[in-house]
Design an enzyme around this catalytic site. Structure first.
Site, PDB file in Angstrom:
ATOM      1  CG  ASP A  99     -56.761  -7.834 -26.836  1.00 23.92           C
ATOM      2  OD1 ASP A  99     -57.146  -9.023 -26.798  1.00 23.92           O
ATOM      3  OD2 ASP A  99     -55.862  -7.408 -26.079  1.00 23.92           O
ATOM      4  CD  GLU A 166     -54.223 -12.605 -23.670  1.00 23.98           C
ATOM      5  OE1 GLU A 166     -53.462 -13.125 -22.834  1.00 23.98           O
ATOM      6  OE2 GLU A 166     -53.830 -12.212 -24.786  1.00 23.98           O
TER       7      GLU A 166
HETATM    8 ZN   LIG Z   1     -50.966 -12.705 -27.670  1.00 23.26          ZN
HETATM    9 ZN   LIG Z   2     -53.502 -14.393 -27.313  1.00 23.75          ZN
END
Ligand SMILES: [Zn+2]
Ligand SMILES: [Zn+2]
Length: 439
Positions: A99, A166
């Site tokens: 991401d 994440e």
């Molecule tokens: Zn980050």
């Molecule tokens: Zn990262």
């Protein structure tokens, strides 16, 4: 003639197998780097927000399929699992995240992102790979390409996963909840790399044991008794109570935690009141707390609750209006504990392939990484998250001699030097796979 030709083939085979693994890694990485930088620039120009990584995942899945991996998409959102079986041996999990972030890019690079997207709240936001997850993906694909060409040098099961979200701290857990360790074999080791915005490109950073922190988000509402600003004696002023709470919370790390343990209590937000002469009836605080061990975490969280309630009671707030203190358990990210044996095994391998001066120990940090979840399932899988340097030598030297400071991760100005960064990332990840799945 026939025999001679066979002899030559045999000689060539002997020569190839005698060629060291390190030199094969260098040679293959050299052949692949242009393609990997191209992939990087594409990914950088096409970032997707957490939980929206559909096209990013599809692109990597297609490439892994073409290399012969058996892939499964949509694991824990847009996560994917790609497996290559290559004879008997251990199971290794290699993770990349996917991401980008809601950041408006200001790097001025030719491949800069001008992507916009709609976030969960319906806001139109700019999107940028400001944490280097595009570097992670490019190095991950580089390693996938190299180990596919070196199947004679390893034996075992390689599971390469793309993890969503994440940056929200929740994607790893979603993949585990979706059966990552049940529908697929549980790995004997799990490894990943992360960019380092203060380390020179071409270098690898490592830290044994705790490398990144437990991350907690806490919401506190202090409930007072509101009234007229000129008649405080008829109120219980939540702003005064909040002020005392904020200062008292700063003594938890300094007075209650063992001095050699690390912790952070940050009050990042305070909101109360509407007008000069009105005493509000509540004040809201938002905190982030960082720690390493489970014990330190518990000590700090318990102390926050005890201190906050105690100060409100001391101010005369009735017990039925005790403060509410909410720890966002579903957003908790555990500390990254790098398995010391795994670190001890991989560091010499990297020194051999990259050179002693290109492998450096890094300080532990109070940032968080949800990769840690892959090491929290029982029985525990040893994990190792290592760092890849990203800063060009000229920028590094300029910053060290008092020039422009280096932008941090998540900065709109952060940009990794693609070629040396991805080359080192690819080599380090490949060398790690070949060591852990070595014949
Ligand atoms: Zn980050
Ligand atoms: Zn990262």
């Amino acid at each position: 003639m026939l025999l001679r030709a066979l002899d030559l083939v045999l000689l060539a085979v002997v020569a190839v197998s005698a060629q060291s693994v390190d030199s094969r890694i260098h040679q293959l990485a050299g052949q692949e780097i242009a393609r990997l930088v191209e992939l990087y620039e594409y990914l950088h120009a096409h970032p997707e927000l957490s939980y929206q990584e559909e096209k990013t995942a599809a692109k990597l899945v297609a490439e892994l399929e073409s290399l012969g991996f058996k892939t499964t998409a949509k694991v824990g959102g847009h996560g994917f699992v790609a497996v290559m079986e290559n004879g008997p041996g251990p199971t290794l999990l290699v993770r990349t995240d996917l991401d980008g972030l809601p950041v408006l890019e200001k790097t001025g690079r030719p491949y800069a992102s001008d992507v916009r997207a709609t976030d969960d709240l319906g806001n139109d936001v700019a999107v940028m790979h400001a944490c280097g997850h595009d570097v992670h993906m490019s190095s991950f694909m580089g390693a996938a390409r190299l180990v596919t060409k070196m199947k004679d040098a390893w034996s075992g099961r390689l599971i390469m996963i793309g993890q969503p979200a994440e940056e929200r701290g929740t994607g790893a857990l979603r993949m585990l909840e979706d059966g990552l360790y049940k529908k697929w074999p549980r790995p004997d080791f799990a490894i990943a790399l992360h960019t380092d915005a203060a380390l020179e490109a071409g270098k690898i950073g490592y830290r044994a044991e705790y490398a990144m922190a437990n991350v907690d988000w806490i919401d506190i509402t202090i409930r007072g008794v509101g009234g007229h600003g000129a008649y405080p004696h008829r109120t219980k002023d939540p702003i005064v109570i909040a002020s005392q709470v904020i200062l008292a919370l700063q003594t938890i790390v300094s007075r209650e935690l063992r001095p050699i343990d690390a912790g952070v209590v940050t009050v990042g937000s305070i909101h109360a009141g509407t007008k000069h002469n009105v005493i509000s009836d509540e004040a809201k605080l938002q905190l982030t707390v960082r720690s390493y061990s489970d014990e330190s975490r518990k000590l700090i969280l318990d102390a926050i609750k005890r201190t906050t309630v105690g100060i409100a009671r001391a101010a005369g707030v009735p017990p039925e209006r005790d403060p509410t203190i909410t720890v966002a358990e579903d957003e908790f990210v555990p500390a990254t504990y790098n398995d010391p044996d795994l670190v001890e095994r991989l560091v010499p391998v990297w020194r051999s392939v990259l050179g002693d001066d290109h492998v450096v120990e890094r300080d532990p940090e109070m940032g968080g990484e949800d990769f840690a979840w892959f090491g929290r399932e029982t029985p525990k899988t040893p994990i190792f998250l290592f760092r890849v340097g990203t800063v060009g030598r000229d920028r590094m030297q300029a910053a060290e001699s008092g020039g422009a400071p280096l932008p941090s991760l998540h900065s709109p100005l952060y940009w990794p030097e693609p070629k040396p960064t991805i080359e080192a990332g690819t080599k380090a990840m490949t060398a790690a796979i070949l060591e852990l799945l070595g014949k």
